[in-house]
Design a protein around this motif. Structure first.
Motif, mmCIF file in Angstrom:
data_model
loop_
_atom_site.group_PDB
_atom_site.id
_atom_site.type_symbol
_atom_site.label_atom_id
_atom_site.label_comp_id
_atom_site.label_asym_id
_atom_site.label_seq_id
_atom_site.Cartn_x
_atom_site.Cartn_y
_atom_site.Cartn_z
ATOM 1 N N MET A 41 -10.298 22.715 -38.708
ATOM 2 C CA MET A 41 -9.964 23.751 -37.726
ATOM 3 C C MET A 41 -10.666 25.046 -38.095
ATOM 4 N N LEU A 42 -11.567 25.514 -37.213
ATOM 5 C CA LEU A 42 -12.307 26.738 -37.468
ATOM 6 C C LEU A 42 -11.476 27.961 -37.097
ATOM 7 N N PRO A 43 -11.653 29.075 -37.808
ATOM 8 C CA PRO A 43 -11.038 30.322 -37.362
ATOM 9 C C PRO A 43 -11.677 30.729 -36.037
ATOM 10 N N VAL A 44 -10.853 31.135 -35.079
ATOM 11 C CA VAL A 44 -11.340 31.397 -33.718
ATOM 12 C C VAL A 44 -11.183 32.874 -33.360
ATOM 13 N N VAL A 45 -12.290 33.481 -32.937
ATOM 14 C CA VAL A 45 -12.319 34.867 -32.472
ATOM 15 C C VAL A 45 -12.462 34.829 -30.960
ATOM 16 N N TRP A 46 -11.460 35.335 -30.255
ATOM 17 C CA TRP A 46 -11.420 35.275 -28.789
ATOM 18 C C TRP A 46 -11.860 36.611 -28.214
ATOM 19 N N LEU A 47 -12.873 36.587 -27.342
ATOM 20 C CA LEU A 47 -13.368 37.794 -26.688
ATOM 21 C C LEU A 47 -12.834 37.848 -25.259
ATOM 22 N N LEU A 48 -12.210 38.967 -24.918
ATOM 23 C CA LEU A 48 -11.587 39.135 -23.614
ATOM 24 C C LEU A 48 -12.052 40.442 -22.999
ATOM 25 N N GLY A 49 -12.549 40.387 -21.758
ATOM 26 C CA GLY A 49 -13.002 41.607 -21.108
ATOM 27 C C GLY A 49 -13.610 41.311 -19.755
ATOM 28 N N LYS A 50 -14.020 42.358 -19.065
ATOM 29 C CA LYS A 50 -14.631 42.212 -17.754
ATOM 30 C C LYS A 50 -16.084 41.759 -17.880
ATOM 31 N N THR A 51 -16.630 41.264 -16.793
ATOM 32 C CA THR A 51 -18.056 40.944 -16.750
ATOM 33 C C THR A 51 -18.860 42.211 -17.015
ATOM 34 N N GLY A 52 -19.848 42.114 -17.910
ATOM 35 C CA GLY A 52 -20.673 43.266 -18.235
ATOM 36 C C GLY A 52 -20.120 44.153 -19.324
ATOM 37 N N ALA A 53 -18.987 43.746 -19.925
ATOM 38 C CA ALA A 53 -18.396 44.566 -20.993
ATOM 39 C C ALA A 53 -19.196 44.472 -22.281
ATOM 40 N N GLY A 54 -20.017 43.420 -22.414
ATOM 41 C CA GLY A 54 -20.844 43.287 -23.610
ATOM 42 C C GLY A 54 -20.367 42.227 -24.584
ATOM 43 N N LYS A 55 -19.622 41.250 -24.098
ATOM 44 C CA LYS A 55 -19.072 40.223 -24.993
ATOM 45 C C LYS A 55 -20.169 39.405 -25.662
ATOM 46 N N SER A 56 -21.123 38.909 -24.882
ATOM 47 C CA SER A 56 -22.208 38.107 -25.452
ATOM 48 C C SER A 56 -23.079 38.945 -26.383
ATOM 49 N N SER A 57 -23.337 40.189 -25.992
ATOM 50 C CA SER A 57 -24.127 41.084 -26.852
ATOM 51 C C SER A 57 -23.408 41.336 -28.169
ATOM 52 N N LEU A 58 -22.089 41.397 -28.112
ATOM 53 C CA LEU A 58 -21.300 41.624 -29.318
ATOM 54 C C LEU A 58 -21.437 40.441 -30.268
ATOM 55 N N VAL A 59 -21.392 39.219 -29.732
ATOM 56 C CA VAL A 59 -21.575 38.030 -30.561
ATOM 57 C C VAL A 59 -22.974 38.033 -31.183
ATOM 58 N N CYS A 60 -23.973 38.405 -30.400
ATOM 59 C CA CYS A 60 -25.343 38.494 -30.926
ATOM 60 C C CYS A 60 -25.417 39.464 -32.100
ATOM 61 N N ALA A 61 -24.794 40.635 -31.933
ATOM 62 C CA ALA A 61 -24.853 41.668 -32.970
ATOM 63 C C ALA A 61 -24.121 41.235 -34.233
ATOM 64 N N LEU A 62 -22.963 40.603 -34.078
ATOM 65 C CA LEU A 62 -22.179 40.194 -35.246
ATOM 66 C C LEU A 62 -22.845 39.074 -36.021
ATOM 67 N N PRO A 101 -20.798 25.004 -38.900
ATOM 68 C CA PRO A 101 -19.914 26.013 -38.315
ATOM 69 C C PRO A 101 -18.774 26.432 -39.244
ATOM 70 N N LEU A 102 -18.568 27.763 -39.311
ATOM 71 C CA LEU A 102 -17.481 28.319 -40.112
ATOM 72 C C LEU A 102 -16.580 29.233 -39.293
ATOM 73 N N VAL A 103 -17.034 29.597 -38.091
ATOM 74 C CA VAL A 103 -16.215 30.427 -37.210
ATOM 75 C C VAL A 103 -16.564 30.078 -35.763
ATOM 76 N N ARG A 104 -15.588 30.192 -34.881
ATOM 77 C CA ARG A 104 -15.799 29.882 -33.466
ATOM 78 C C ARG A 104 -15.497 31.116 -32.618
ATOM 79 N N PHE A 105 -16.427 31.457 -31.726
ATOM 80 C CA PHE A 105 -16.207 32.528 -30.755
ATOM 81 C C PHE A 105 -15.798 31.894 -29.429
ATOM 82 N N LEU A 106 -14.765 32.437 -28.843
ATOM 83 C CA LEU A 106 -14.249 31.939 -27.576
ATOM 84 C C LEU A 106 -14.440 33.033 -26.530
ATOM 85 N N ASP A 107 -15.159 32.720 -25.470
ATOM 86 C CA ASP A 107 -15.496 33.716 -24.452
ATOM 87 C C ASP A 107 -14.930 33.264 -23.112
#
Length: 337
Positions: free
Chosen positions: A1-22, A51-57
């Motif tokens: 079971m991977l630790p899961v980081v859930w991203l929640l926000g409106k379209t265009g808030a920058g969720k995918s860009s945030l994953v890229c940066a991290l 995989p060591l962490v999972r991002f959920l968008d």
């Protein structure tokens, strides 16, 4: 079971860009890596090869014809920390606040971090401070508590917002050590630290296995020590030192009997706690898994330090090695003071 980081926000808030940066991955790599996990949500496992962490968008809130209720329920049950992503130049965050309120009512223990993007889009310092204060108040009111927060810029084509990303990584380290340790930006200051960075993912991988192995009663009694032993053997290979009885004895001797005795006692008590009906199946198991992650990571960090110094012909003292172990344990466990 991977630790899961859930991203929640409106379209265009920058969720995918945030994953890229991290993750310091390209937008193309992130885009190709996301896979459907519900009807409208996607997941991205990092690193892709081990995989060591999972991002959920989740799909952007507020989109026409989109009812997020099903996704919110599915993602809440599989997530460990929530990143609420809002753009500073967009004051209309009602859908986000409503979603945060629903999540807080369903699971008051869900850890959340407020990420305010678009810092570069509000150039006036007073307006920026006002926007940050207003958005934070709205989301925190919905959450029913104060949230750790960070404001940063994710402007494409510009240098990374190092300070903002470092602050976010620290918040992640506090909320979800398994993900925070992986995503923290290395600031290795000497040769030993630089060498450990090459093997850090290996140690984190074994720590993750120890965490999941220790969630079930009794199973962890065998699985966790076996996982740690396998990790020590692999670290020996990576550092060019065969992990045999002689090396193991020298390492344990340097670590000190007090550390080993305290670990053995705590481990036994955790296993007994998991046998208690209800408590052992929930709180006891979760705590046991978190501490097994922390002790395994700390053991691996101390072993790496010991192996490096030994290979250099200057074995560390007991005080040095215990300090490395204890510092690593504190950084990898929210159970520590």
């Amino acid at each position: 079971m991977l630790p899961v980081v859930w991203l929640l926000g409106k379209t265009g808030a920058g969720k995918s860009s945030l994953v890229c940066a991290l993750t310091e991955q390209s937008g193309a790599a992130i885009g190709d890596g996301f896979r459907p996990c519900t009807r409208s949500a996607h997941s991205y496992d990092f690193p892709p090869d081990q995989p060591l962490v999972r991002f959920l968008d989740t799909r952007g809130l507020g989109e026409a014809g989109y009812d997020p209720a099903e996704d919110l329920e599915a993602c809440r049950d599989r997530s460990h920390v929530l990143l609420v992503v809002c753009r500073l130049d967009d004051p209309v965050q009602g859908m986000v606040a409503d979603a945060v309120s629903d999540i807080a009512r369903s699971d008051s223990r869900m850890r959340a971090i407020l990420v305010l993007t678009g810092k570069d889009l509000v150039p006036d310092p007073e307006a920026l401070e006002r926007a940050e204060r207003t958005l934070a108040a709205r989301v925190e009111r919905a959450a029913g508590r104060e949230l750790p927060r960070v404001a940063l810029s994710l402007a494409p084509g510009e240098a990374s917002d190092t300070e903002g990303l470092d602050t976010l990584r620290q918040h992640l380290l506090d909320a979800l050590p398994a993900a925070g340790l992986l995503l923290e930006k290395s600031r290795a200051g000497d040769a030993e630290q630089r060498e450990f960075q090459k093997h850090k993912r290996c140690v984190l991988s074994y720590a993750g296995v120890a965490l999941t192995s220790d969630l079930a009663p009794v199973v962890g009694l065998v699985a966790v020590p076996a996982t740690q032993l396998k990790m020590l053997h692999e670290l020996g290979l990576r550092y060019g030192v065969k992990w045999d009885r002689k090396v193991a004895a020298a390492f344990l001797s340097t670590m000190g009997l007090s550390v080993g005795a305290r670990y053995a006692t705590n481990f036994g008590l955790r296993e007994l706690a998991k046998l208690i009906p209800v408590y052992g199946q929930t709180v006891g198991a979760a705590t046991a898994g978190a501490i097994s992650f922390a002790t395994t990571y700390a053991l691996g960090r101390a072993a790496a330090y010991f192996l490096y110094r030994s290979a250099q012909g200057s074995a560390p003292s007991e005080e040095e090695l215990r300090a490395v172990y204890q510092r690593a344990f504190r950084r990898s466990s929210d159970e520590a003071d």
